[in-house]
Design a protein around this motif. Structure first.
Motif, mmCIF file in Angstrom:
data_model
loop_
_atom_site.group_PDB
_atom_site.id
_atom_site.type_symbol
_atom_site.label_atom_id
_atom_site.label_comp_id
_atom_site.label_asym_id
_atom_site.label_seq_id
_atom_site.Cartn_x
_atom_site.Cartn_y
_atom_site.Cartn_z
ATOM 1 N N GLY A 120 95.849 10.206 181.080
ATOM 2 C CA GLY A 120 95.733 11.656 180.957
ATOM 3 C C GLY A 120 95.576 12.098 179.519
ATOM 4 N N GLU A 121 96.330 11.490 178.606
ATOM 5 C CA GLU A 121 96.216 11.831 177.189
ATOM 6 C C GLU A 121 94.861 11.401 176.630
ATOM 7 O OE1 GLU A 121 100.777 11.539 175.521
ATOM 8 O OE2 GLU A 121 99.768 9.687 176.105
ATOM 9 N N TYR A 122 94.408 10.224 177.016
ATOM 10 C CA TYR A 122 93.109 9.768 176.544
ATOM 11 C C TYR A 122 91.981 10.622 177.120
ATOM 12 C CZ TYR A 122 89.379 6.646 175.079
ATOM 13 O OH TYR A 122 88.252 6.132 174.499
ATOM 14 N N GLY A 123 92.232 11.241 178.273
ATOM 15 C CA GLY A 123 91.261 12.161 178.829
ATOM 16 C C GLY A 123 90.971 13.325 177.894
ATOM 17 N N VAL A 124 91.980 13.767 177.154
ATOM 18 C CA VAL A 124 91.786 14.844 176.180
ATOM 19 C C VAL A 124 90.808 14.401 175.092
ATOM 20 C CG1 VAL A 124 92.938 16.312 174.478
ATOM 21 C CG2 VAL A 124 94.099 15.738 176.620
ATOM 22 N N VAL A 125 90.967 13.166 174.615
ATOM 23 C CA VAL A 125 90.073 12.631 173.593
ATOM 24 C C VAL A 125 88.640 12.581 174.120
ATOM 25 C CG1 VAL A 125 89.579 10.631 172.128
ATOM 26 C CG2 VAL A 125 91.951 11.274 172.610
ATOM 27 N N SER A 126 88.468 12.059 175.338
ATOM 28 C CA SER A 126 87.132 11.961 175.929
ATOM 29 C C SER A 126 86.490 13.333 176.062
ATOM 30 C CB SER A 126 87.212 11.289 177.302
ATOM 31 O OG SER A 126 87.691 9.964 177.201
ATOM 32 N N GLU A 127 87.281 14.321 176.461
ATOM 33 C CA GLU A 127 86.731 15.663 176.660
ATOM 34 C C GLU A 127 86.290 16.286 175.334
ATOM 35 O OE1 GLU A 127 87.989 19.985 178.613
ATOM 36 O OE2 GLU A 127 89.466 18.376 178.433
ATOM 37 N N PHE A 128 87.114 16.175 174.300
ATOM 38 C CA PHE A 128 86.773 16.808 173.031
ATOM 39 C C PHE A 128 85.551 16.161 172.387
ATOM 40 C CE2 PHE A 128 90.575 19.318 173.101
ATOM 41 C CZ PHE A 128 90.304 20.368 172.236
ATOM 42 N N TYR A 129 85.445 14.850 172.485
ATOM 43 C CA TYR A 129 84.266 14.205 171.910
ATOM 44 C C TYR A 129 83.019 14.497 172.722
ATOM 45 C CZ TYR A 129 86.678 11.885 168.134
ATOM 46 O OH TYR A 129 87.377 11.653 166.970
ATOM 47 N N ALA A 130 83.178 14.805 173.995
ATOM 48 C CA ALA A 130 82.033 15.253 174.791
ATOM 49 C C ALA A 130 81.543 16.611 174.288
ATOM 50 C CB ALA A 130 82.413 15.336 176.267
ATOM 51 N N TYR A 131 82.466 17.542 174.065
ATOM 52 C CA TYR A 131 82.073 18.841 173.511
ATOM 53 C C TYR A 131 81.429 18.672 172.136
ATOM 54 C CZ TYR A 131 85.223 20.812 177.074
ATOM 55 O OH TYR A 131 85.836 21.151 178.256
ATOM 56 N N ALA A 132 82.000 17.776 171.335
ATOM 57 C CA ALA A 132 81.481 17.570 169.976
ATOM 58 C C ALA A 132 80.031 17.121 170.005
ATOM 59 C CB ALA A 132 82.337 16.536 169.240
ATOM 60 N N GLY A 133 79.660 16.314 171.002
ATOM 61 C CA GLY A 133 78.285 15.859 171.101
ATOM 62 C C GLY A 133 77.302 17.003 171.235
ATOM 63 N N PHE A 134 77.655 17.997 172.042
ATOM 64 C CA PHE A 134 76.771 19.153 172.229
ATOM 65 C C PHE A 134 76.604 19.937 170.939
ATOM 66 C CE2 PHE A 134 78.216 18.417 176.604
ATOM 67 C CZ PHE A 134 76.999 18.428 177.269
ATOM 68 N N PHE A 135 77.721 20.209 170.267
ATOM 69 C CA PHE A 135 77.640 21.032 169.061
ATOM 70 C C PHE A 135 77.003 20.280 167.900
ATOM 71 C CE2 PHE A 135 80.776 23.545 171.379
ATOM 72 C CZ PHE A 135 80.311 24.829 171.124
ATOM 73 N N ALA A 136 77.118 18.960 167.886
ATOM 74 C CA ALA A 136 76.463 18.183 166.835
ATOM 75 C C ALA A 136 74.951 18.371 166.899
ATOM 76 C CB ALA A 136 76.821 16.711 166.967
ATOM 77 N N VAL A 137 74.405 18.404 168.102
ATOM 78 C CA VAL A 137 72.963 18.618 168.269
ATOM 79 C C VAL A 137 72.577 20.031 167.832
ATOM 80 C CG1 VAL A 137 71.096 18.788 169.953
ATOM 81 C CG2 VAL A 137 72.727 16.911 170.083
ATOM 82 N N LEU A 138 73.347 21.012 168.265
ATOM 83 C CA LEU A 138 73.026 22.399 167.931
ATOM 84 C C LEU A 138 73.065 22.643 166.428
ATOM 85 C CD1 LEU A 138 74.991 24.319 170.711
ATOM 86 C CD2 LEU A 138 72.521 23.986 170.558
ATOM 87 N N LEU A 139 74.052 22.075 165.754
ATOM 88 C CA LEU A 139 74.213 22.331 164.326
ATOM 89 C C LEU A 139 73.198 21.571 163.477
ATOM 90 C CD1 LEU A 139 78.117 22.323 164.054
ATOM 91 C CD2 LEU A 139 76.588 24.292 163.914
ATOM 92 N N ALA A 140 72.564 20.535 164.028
ATOM 93 C CA ALA A 140 71.552 19.784 163.272
ATOM 94 C C ALA A 140 70.188 20.455 163.329
ATOM 95 C CB ALA A 140 71.445 18.354 163.799
ATOM 96 N N PHE A 141 69.928 21.306 164.328
ATOM 97 C CA PHE A 141 68.679 22.062 164.457
ATOM 98 C C PHE A 141 67.424 21.181 164.506
ATOM 99 C CE2 PHE A 141 71.604 25.298 162.967
ATOM 100 C CZ PHE A 141 71.231 26.413 163.700
ATOM 101 N N GLY A 142 67.585 19.917 164.848
ATOM 102 C CA GLY A 142 66.423 19.036 164.924
ATOM 103 C C GLY A 142 65.757 18.767 163.592
ATOM 104 N N LEU A 143 66.418 19.102 162.481
ATOM 105 C CA LEU A 143 65.765 19.042 161.175
ATOM 106 C C LEU A 143 65.638 17.629 160.620
ATOM 107 C CD1 LEU A 143 67.182 22.253 159.469
ATOM 108 C CD2 LEU A 143 64.814 21.781 160.125
#
Length: 490
Positions: free
Chosen positions: A39-62
């Motif tokens: 259950g605790e490791y599930g928190v880690v998996s979830e946050f890094y999943a969200y991070a993946g989305f925002f990493a793409v958005l913040l890079a702007f494909g540049l």
């Protein structure tokens, strides 16, 4: 050095930072899964999943835009770099500011009201990673692979060291000691995030020479055409994150159990997902070296032939990784805690999914080299829509196993559609017989191993070694030996 040999050598160097480095990071998985509950490791998996989305958005494909526009005769490479870097710096600062203002209600919405600080830490990590993306791209474009690898390895080494320091040394330190005073049990898995944040900060310091002397340039003449080219890459990248990360982002909300059980299932799936990481790391290392290679080699008369050869060897090696992990899964399973091993059935499925992702990466040259990034975005959006639909349909029915099958269905369909479009807009005569032959051989050996172990009682080590030996023999005779002879003749 021939261009193909240069691609191989640089893939190996980038692999030093991506495959070897992140493999060392992967060795932290036992630490996490033996330290924290599912259950605790599930928190880690979830946050890094969200991070993946925002990493793409913040890079702007540049990154891709930088590679493309620095090659254009009508653009100054220095101004292209300065414009992209200035834009990413300002947008990253704005992102951190927005999260700082709204982190408390966001934490409530994500059902982490006791840890709003997790969102602040992740916002800082994402901003640092976005700002340093362009300096890394510049190193790649200048063929400075060793410096690239050195900084990446330093970041990973510091992440590992801090995890060991907090979770082993401080957590187990004698009460009242200075080390024990640095560990607060209430922070929990937050120490994983803090280690990441410190390492990202160190990465920025090491990349400061790539910032020195670069003016803050936001020239519309540079940014407007570059963003027009790059923004479809954001759609492609975001769709890719949907395919790669959506399952771990929504499992908590779609599984038909209570919150604690859902987080446990998420933790099991996230840990077993890590066992497929060898494939994804090789694909990532190939992407780092392949993208500048594809662009720089495009003007040659034999470019398309080279791309077809690259595909052959890429699939050959990916099938080897698939067999290495699946045939020796009885060994790899000890990298995760016993509580997590009930999810091992997803590993072969996810390995195949990442193999097809690598095939898609190879095939994606058609829209990058023909400047049809918008059409490439539609392919990725179609894959993302399929991923979302299948996850929503299959997770309530089959749990995390449904997520694994959805990932495989998505990447396989994207590779198929991309191949069809590529033959229309940038036709390359890939050796389909050899590519499909390696895939079929790998699946046949996997099935034969399962039959020998489960039905005939063979020792897994013996059966796996025999199967891997057969594959290496076939690959050696079909491709490695002829390549070796050609290299000697040259």
């Amino acid at each position: 050095m021939s261009p193909l040999r240069q691609l191989v050598s640089q893939t190996a160097i980038y692999g030093l930072s991506s495959i070897v480095g992140r493999f060392l990071n992967y060795l932290l998985v036992p630490l996490y899964t033996y330290t924290y509950t599912a259950g605790e490791y599930g928190v880690v998996s979830e946050f890094y999943a969200y991070a993946g989305f925002f990493a793409v958005l913040l890079a702007f494909g540049l990154e891709t835009g930088y590679f493309r526009f620095r090659q254009r005769d009508d653009m100054d490479p220095a101004r292209v770099y300065a414009g992209a870097l200035g834009f990413l710096t300002l947008t990253s600062l704005a992102f951190v500011g927005a999260v700082a203002v709204f982190h408390a209600p966001l934490a409530d919405w994500l059902r982490y009201p006791d840890h709003p600080e997790y969102l602040l830490w992740f916002a800082a990590i994402l901003a640092l990673d976005a700002v340093t993306a362009l300096p890394f791209a510049r190193l790649r474009s200048e063929n400075r692979a060793w410096r690239f690898a050195g900084i990446k390895l330093t970041e990973i080494g510091l992440t590992i060291a801090l995890n060991l320091f907090f979770l082993l040394y401080c957590r187990r330190a004698e009460a009242g000691s200075w080390a024990a005073s640095l560990y607060d049990p209430a922070i929990g898995v937050g120490y994983i995030f803090l280690a990441n944040l410190a390492a990202s900060g160190c990465k920025l310091l090491l990349l400061l020479p790539q910032f020195r002397g670069v003016p803050l340039c936001l020239s519309p003449a540079v940014l407007k055409p570059m963003l027009a080219y790059s923004l479809p890459m954001v759609v492609i990248g975001f769709a890719g994150m949907v395919n790669e990360m959506l399952d771990r982002a929504i499992l908590k909300f779609l599984l038909p159990y209570d919150l604690a059980t859902n987080l446990k299932m998420l933790g099991i799936y996230g840990a077993c997902y890590k066992l497929s990481i060898l494939m994804s790391l090789f694909v990532q290392a190939f992407r780092y070296a392949g993208e500048p290679f594809f662009f720089s080699y495009a003007g040659r008369a034999d470019a398309k032939r080279a791309y077809a050869v690259v595909m052959n060897y890429f699939v050959m090696f990916c099938v080897f990784i698939f067999l290495l992990v699946t045939l020796y899964l009885d060994f790899f399973k000890y990298f995760i805690g016993a509580e997590y091993r009930e999810g091992l059935a997803v590993v072969p499925i996810l390995l195949l999914a990442n193999l097809f992702l690598g095939v898609y990466v190879n095939l994606s040259i058609w829209y990058k080299l023909s400047d049809r990034t918008g059409l490439g975005a539609w392919v990725s959006l179609g894959g993302a829509a399929l991923t979302a639909a299948l996850n929503v349909w299959w997770i309530p029915l089959y749990g995390y196993l449904g997520s694994a099958w959805a990932t495989l269905a998505c990447y396989a369909s994207m590779a198929l559609v991309s191949y069809g479009l590529g033959q229309r807009y940038y036709p390359v005569r890939y050796d389909l017989g050899k590519v499909l032959g390696y895939l079929a051989l790998g699946l046949a050996l996997y099935g034969a191993n399962a039959y020998a172990v489960e039905r005939q009682g063979w020792t897994p080590w013996l059966s796996g070694t025999l199967g891997l030996g057969v594959y290496l023999l076939v690959a050696g005779l079909a491709d490695i030996r002829p390549l070796w002879r050609r290299q000697k003749a040259a």
